[in-house]
Design an enzyme around this catalytic site. Structure first.
Site, PDB file in Angstrom:
ATOM      1  CB  SER A 108      -0.850  -0.025   1.265  1.00 47.11           C
ATOM      2  OG  SER A 108      -1.283   1.264   1.602  1.00 47.11           O
ATOM      3  CB  SER A 109       0.422   4.679  -1.300  1.00 47.92           C
ATOM      4  OG  SER A 109      -0.865   4.927  -0.804  1.00 47.92           O
ATOM      5  CB  CYS A 110      -0.355   3.805   4.180  1.00 47.29           C
ATOM      6  SG  CYS A 110      -0.498   2.076   4.573  1.00 47.29           S
ATOM      7  CE1 TYR A 137      -3.410  -3.135   5.253  1.00 45.26           C
ATOM      8  CE2 TYR A 137      -2.601  -1.069   4.331  1.00 45.26           C
ATOM      9  CZ  TYR A 137      -3.150  -2.329   4.155  1.00 45.26           C
ATOM     10  OH  TYR A 137      -3.432  -2.780   2.888  1.00 45.26           O
ATOM     11  CE  LYS A 141      -1.002  -5.125   3.148  1.00 46.06           C
ATOM     12  NZ  LYS A 141      -1.209  -6.371   2.394  1.00 46.06           N
ATOM     13  CG  HIS A 180     -10.158   3.084   1.797  1.00 44.45           C
ATOM     14  ND1 HIS A 180     -10.138   1.717   1.740  1.00 44.45           N
ATOM     15  CD2 HIS A 180      -8.997   3.443   2.393  1.00 44.45           C
ATOM     16  CE1 HIS A 180      -9.014   1.263   2.272  1.00 44.45           C
ATOM     17  NE2 HIS A 180      -8.304   2.287   2.676  1.00 44.45           N
TER      18      HIS A 180
HETATM   19  P1  GDP Z   1      -6.349   7.222   3.996  1.00 44.81           P
HETATM   20  O1  GDP Z   1      -6.087   7.492   2.548  1.00 44.81           O
HETATM   21  O2  GDP Z   1      -5.559   6.110   4.569  1.00 44.81           O
HETATM   22  O3  GDP Z   1      -6.223   8.485   4.821  1.00 44.81           O
HETATM   23  O4  GDP Z   1      -7.833   6.677   4.144  1.00 44.81           O
HETATM   24  P2  GDP Z   1      -9.307   7.163   3.722  1.00 44.81           P
HETATM   25  O5  GDP Z   1      -9.587   6.807   2.313  1.00 44.81           O
HETATM   26  O6  GDP Z   1     -10.226   6.545   4.747  1.00 44.81           O
HETATM   27  O7  GDP Z   1      -9.365   8.733   3.921  1.00 44.81           O
HETATM   28  C1  GDP Z   1      -8.790   9.630   3.011  1.00 44.81           C
HETATM   29  C2  GDP Z   1      -9.171  11.073   3.369  1.00 44.81           C
HETATM   30  O8  GDP Z   1     -10.566  11.288   3.108  1.00 44.81           O
HETATM   31  C3  GDP Z   1      -8.957  11.465   4.836  1.00 44.81           C
HETATM   32  O9  GDP Z   1      -8.476  12.800   4.857  1.00 44.81           O
HETATM   33  C4  GDP Z   1     -10.376  11.413   5.400  1.00 44.81           C
HETATM   34  O10 GDP Z   1     -10.565  12.245   6.537  1.00 44.81           O
HETATM   35  C5  GDP Z   1     -11.182  11.936   4.216  1.00 44.81           C
HETATM   36  N1  GDP Z   1     -12.619  11.616   4.241  1.00 44.81           N
HETATM   37  C6  GDP Z   1     -13.612  12.518   4.019  1.00 44.81           C
HETATM   38  N2  GDP Z   1     -14.805  11.954   4.182  1.00 44.81           N
HETATM   39  C7  GDP Z   1     -14.594  10.651   4.482  1.00 44.81           C
HETATM   40  C8  GDP Z   1     -15.447   9.541   4.746  1.00 44.81           C
HETATM   41  O11 GDP Z   1     -16.677   9.649   4.766  1.00 44.81           O
HETATM   42  N3  GDP Z   1     -14.854   8.332   4.993  1.00 44.81           N
HETATM   43  C9  GDP Z   1     -13.501   8.186   4.972  1.00 44.81           C
HETATM   44  N4  GDP Z   1     -12.989   6.965   5.182  1.00 44.81           N
HETATM   45  N5  GDP Z   1     -12.646   9.214   4.742  1.00 44.81           N
HETATM   46  C10 GDP Z   1     -13.182  10.432   4.503  1.00 44.81           C
END
Ligand code: GDP
Length: 311
Positions: A108-110, A137, A141, A180
């Protein structure tokens, strides 16, 4: 890979594994083996070793993992670390013992440091501190990458690691507490549209930048690398472009034809400010994505329109 080679896709019910099986079928691979988690618990060493000994797969796609969005990663921290470490250790060791010809491990990119320069080059691995919300996580990874690298160095195993950016597509998780951002916003915006709710809540500030790849492009890239890449270093898989979360929300609103407004919930975390992949290596090898973000969102939105949500 020969068309009749025995190919084990671990995690075939997930978004990535199911996309790999679809692509392998399309290309005429006829000997794909799969097991659901109730048939084979990849965290259980005995079960994994017995399965590999009985089946002796030629090729393995290690796409089984415990995954989730920022909230799930941050809450189920022990599970994300333990489950993923066990899945990888058991599968990679069993692949070595049973002389698997080639294994592809999905990361993953994280895994890259939170404040690494952008775009993220493969060489930035282990050069700084990780983002805390998904550190368990990421650590798991990174261990998987190092297993592949070191089984190659010590035992000559052809195990490769690929790092996808944020993915979306069929069989995604739409559970708002665990998903996500892209599936979460699709669900929230669609629900708001059909119920005439004027405001949609978006977590965080809307400023973090994210890159998104359709899972059908990912599976295509994985098959390409299974055919053409045999090196120790990991390979990024992405599009090379990103956008702020706010713009993602606006794009989904446009596709869904939703006319309401966005409200940002600052009590929710932003996570990493940016994680854009440097995809020079993959493109130099000769692969590039085919599905644009808008096209991909349209494809997925047409599935979301058929779904029944409880909210
Ligand atoms: P990340 O890429 O590991 O940070 O995982 P996410 O895909 O869960 O979140 C990406 C970004 O989208 C973060 O800045 C979240 O705060 C934002 N975000 C905005 N609305 C939402 C939501 O409804 N769900 C999630 N999961 N993230 C959200």
């Amino acid at each position: 890979m020969e068309k009749n080679a025995k190919i084990y896709v671990a995690g075939h019910r997930g978004m990535v594994g199911s996309a790999l099986v679809r692509r392998l079928n399309q290309l005429g691979y006829r000997n794909i083996i799969t097991r659901s988690s109730s048939e084979l618990d990849l965290r259980n060493q005995q079960q994994v070793f017995a399965f590999f000994e009985a089946e002796k797969p030629d090729y393995v796609f290690l796409s089984a993992a415990k995954v989730g969005g920022i909230n799930a990663n941050n809450i189920y921290r022990a599970d994300f670390l333990y489950d993923n470490l066990m899945i990888e250790s058991n599968t990679i060791h069993a692949a070595y013992v049973n002389k698997v010809k080639k294994l592809l491990f999905l990361g993953s990119s994280c895994i890259y440091p939170r404040m690494a320069p952008q775009p993220l080059k493969e060489s930035y691995l282990l050069t700084g501190t990780l983002e805390y919300t998904n550190e368990p996580y990421a650590i798991a990874k990174i261990a998987g990458i190092k297993l592949c690298e070191n089984y190659r160095l010590q035992y000559g195993c052809n195990f490769i690691s690929v790092m996808p950016t944020n993915l979306y597509g069929p069989n995604d998780n739409y559970d708002l507490a665990k998903s996500h951002v892209l599936p979460a916003l699709l669900r929230k915006i669609h629900t708001a549209k059909i119920k005439n709710i004027p405001i949609v809540e978006v977590w965080g500030s809307g400023t973090p930048l994210r890159e998104f790849l359709h899972v059908d492009d990912l599976s295509d890239a994985c098959l390409f690398l299974m055919e053409h890449y045999n090196e120790r270093e990991l390979v990024n898989i992405g599009t090379g472009t990103d956008l702020p979360i706010k713009d993602l929300a606006l794009l989904i609103m446009q596709v869904a034809k939703y006319k309401g407004e966005i409200k940002f919930d600052s009590t929710k975390p932003d996570g990493t400010p940016r994680k854009l992949m440097d995809v020079t290596k993959l493109m130099t090898l000769g692969w590039k994505p085919k599905i644009s973000l808008e096209e991909g969102i349209r494809m997925v939105y047409s599935e979301v329109e058929q779904m029944k949500f409880s909210d």
